[in-house]
Design an enzyme around this catalytic site. Structure first.
Site, PDB file in Angstrom:
ATOM      1  N   GLY A  88       0.728  -1.263  -0.027  1.00 14.45           N
ATOM      2  CA  GLY A  88       0.083   0.097  -0.062  1.00 14.45           C
ATOM      3  C   GLY A  88       0.737   1.425   0.040  1.00 14.45           C
ATOM      4  N   CYS A  94     -18.984   5.556 -24.567  1.00 15.23           N
ATOM      5  CA  CYS A  94     -19.986   6.014 -24.403  1.00 15.23           C
ATOM      6  C   CYS A  94     -20.311   6.224 -22.853  1.00 15.23           C
ATOM      7  CB  CYS A  94     -21.230   5.347 -25.099  1.00 15.23           C
ATOM      8  SG  CYS A  94     -20.681   5.785 -26.754  1.00 15.23           S
TER       9      CYS A  94
END
Length: 463
Positions: free
Chosen positions: A278, A391
């Protein structure tokens, strides 16, 4: 390339009054080394190169969009992590960030171990020659087949994520006549200061077994009672894109307290502690990540201090950098298609990729940098939003960045720091073809993951 004129978007004098954009850099042609891989530079003609190859040549040979991975930079970063932690600790590359057989071979050669979290990642690792005993298998819902394959292959550890999995792994190991090394993943109640959906250690999430209500201690009891399992340690992961070490300190304190409780109840001192990964990277110039040697020193001091206070032998530390190794090593190269200026707002720059090759902006509200790379420009900066061709109104690659006002269709632009999670999370939305990954090193480029074709799509569609 075309340099056709188009209506100009807002300049920085306009956007600063809105109060949430930083000023443009003094020179848009300068590439911040924090966000670009180490071999990236510009030629005298202004074309960006990586590994000694110009992006214009790369685009011509491999097309766009495409991910270009700086192999020398990847190896250098992997080596830096291995060196920083030394031989008394283990570095597991988190394969979920980006995995291919070439990457597996590089990791093997540089002395790193590998963390996988699916049968597909395990198959990739084994097919590329990673020794099974250097593989750790993660996941919150591993299938029976995945567990069986991992145990049969001889993976070095399986990280247990639930009470059901304790029984499941033990049953499969016993049926195979093997004793499997395992760790227990615990949630320590530490929430990393990052996006909600990628903070993985507070209790309200799907990963791990909670410390707070005694479940983790019960998981230890059940695991130690099963002859088919060898409990070697505790695993903790507190989130993603983390710059502050304070969360690791709290997590380590709580994990060490569990280790002390295990010793007191069972007379066993577990030999390993895995603090996960992380660690953050620089996506923009505002990010300030730590170097591996700083992280190694800080984590070692934290664990040693807590163990001394608990009168425990210091366990062997493991870490799991993924993004921190591969993230900065790659950029995505696009060709500009259309440019739309919205007076007083920003200019929309549409490229030939989008959310199908980088979903992180839409998914995590992630921020990225972007640069014109096929040439330099002395034009005034304009506030731009780089969007894709899909789209979908959320099809945004870079939310807000400054690009030269003379940007035109046909120009090449690149988004750095896309080595982690972009190709891994790429999709076929709108039946887009996923881009290739091209490794570049010492003046040569080669495809390590090829571009998808329409034949690939139709082959899966059995009609």
């Amino acid at each position: 390339m075309s340099r056709s004129a188009h209506p100009a978007g807002p300049r920085h004098a306009d956007v600063l009054t809105e109060g949430h954009y930083s000023a443009p850099p003094a020179d848009l042609n300068v590439l911040d080394p924090k966000v670009w891989s180490h071999t990236v530079s510009r030629t005298e003609d202004g074309v960006v190169t990586v590994g000694g190859v110009e992006v214009t040549a790369l685009a011509e040979e491999f097309g766009t969009p495409a991910y270009f991975l700086d192999e020398s930079d990847f190896r250098e970063r992997a080596r830096a992590w291995r060196t920083a932690f030394g031989h008394d600790a283990d570095v597991f590359y988190a394969g979920k960030a980006f995995l291919s057989r070439a990457v597996v071979r590089w990791l093997h050669e540089e002395g790193l171990n590998l963390d996988v979290c699916s049968g597909g990642e395990l198959a990739t690792a084994l097919s590329a020659g990673m020794p099974a005993d250097r593989i750790a298998f993660h996941g919150n819902n591993k299938s029976v087949n995945e567990i069986r394959t991992a145990i049969e292959a001889g993976v070095g550890r399986i990280v247990l994520d639930s009470f059901q999995e304790i029984v499941r792994v033990a049953h499969i190991a016993q049926s195979l006549g093997k004793r499997q090394r395992v760790q227990i993943r615990v949630t320590v109640g530490v929430e990393a200061h990052t996006h909600e959906f990628i903070a993985t250690a507070h209790e309200d999430q799907k990963f791990g077994i909670a410390l707070a209500d005694g479940q983790a201690a019960e998981a230890v009891r059940r695991t130690l009672a099963l002859d088919a399992l060898e409990l070697v340690g505790i695993h903790s992961h507190i989130g993603s894109q983390i710059f502050d070490m304070a969360g690791f300190e709290v997590a380590a304190r709580r994990v060490v307290a569990l280790l002390a409780a295990v010793r007191d109840e069972h007379g066993v001192e577990l030999p390993e502690i895995d603090l996960g990964g992380g660690l953050g990277i620089a996506y923009t110039s505002d990010d300030d990540p730590r170097e591996p040697h700083e992280i190694a020193k800080a984590l070692s001091e934290i664990v040693t201090r807590e163990c001394e206070a608990a009168k425990l032998r210091t366990p062997r530390i493991s870490v799991e950098p993924g993004r921190a190794i591969v993230g900065p090593t790659a950029f995505t190269l696009y060709e500009v298609g259309t440019i739309k200026a919205l007076d007083g707002l920003r200019t929309y720059v549409s490229v030939d990729g989008g959310m199908s090759d980088n979903i992180r902006t839409a998914l995590y509200d992630a921020e990225y940098s972007v640069a014109l790379v096929s040439r330099t420009s002395d034009a005034e900066p304009m506030l731009a939003r780089v969007v894709g061709k899909h789209c979908e109104s959320g099809d945004i690659v870079v939310k807000d960045a400054f690009l030269p006002a003379d940007l035109a269709p046909g120009d090449l632009i690149a988004v750095p720091a896309t080595g982690a999670y972009c190709r891994s999370m790429a999709s076929n939305y709108n039946h887009a073809l996923r881009p290739p990954v091209v490794a570049v090193k010492d003046g040569a480029a080669r495809v390590i993951v090829r571009r998808e074709t329409e034949e690939d799509l139709l082959r899966l569609d059995v009609g």
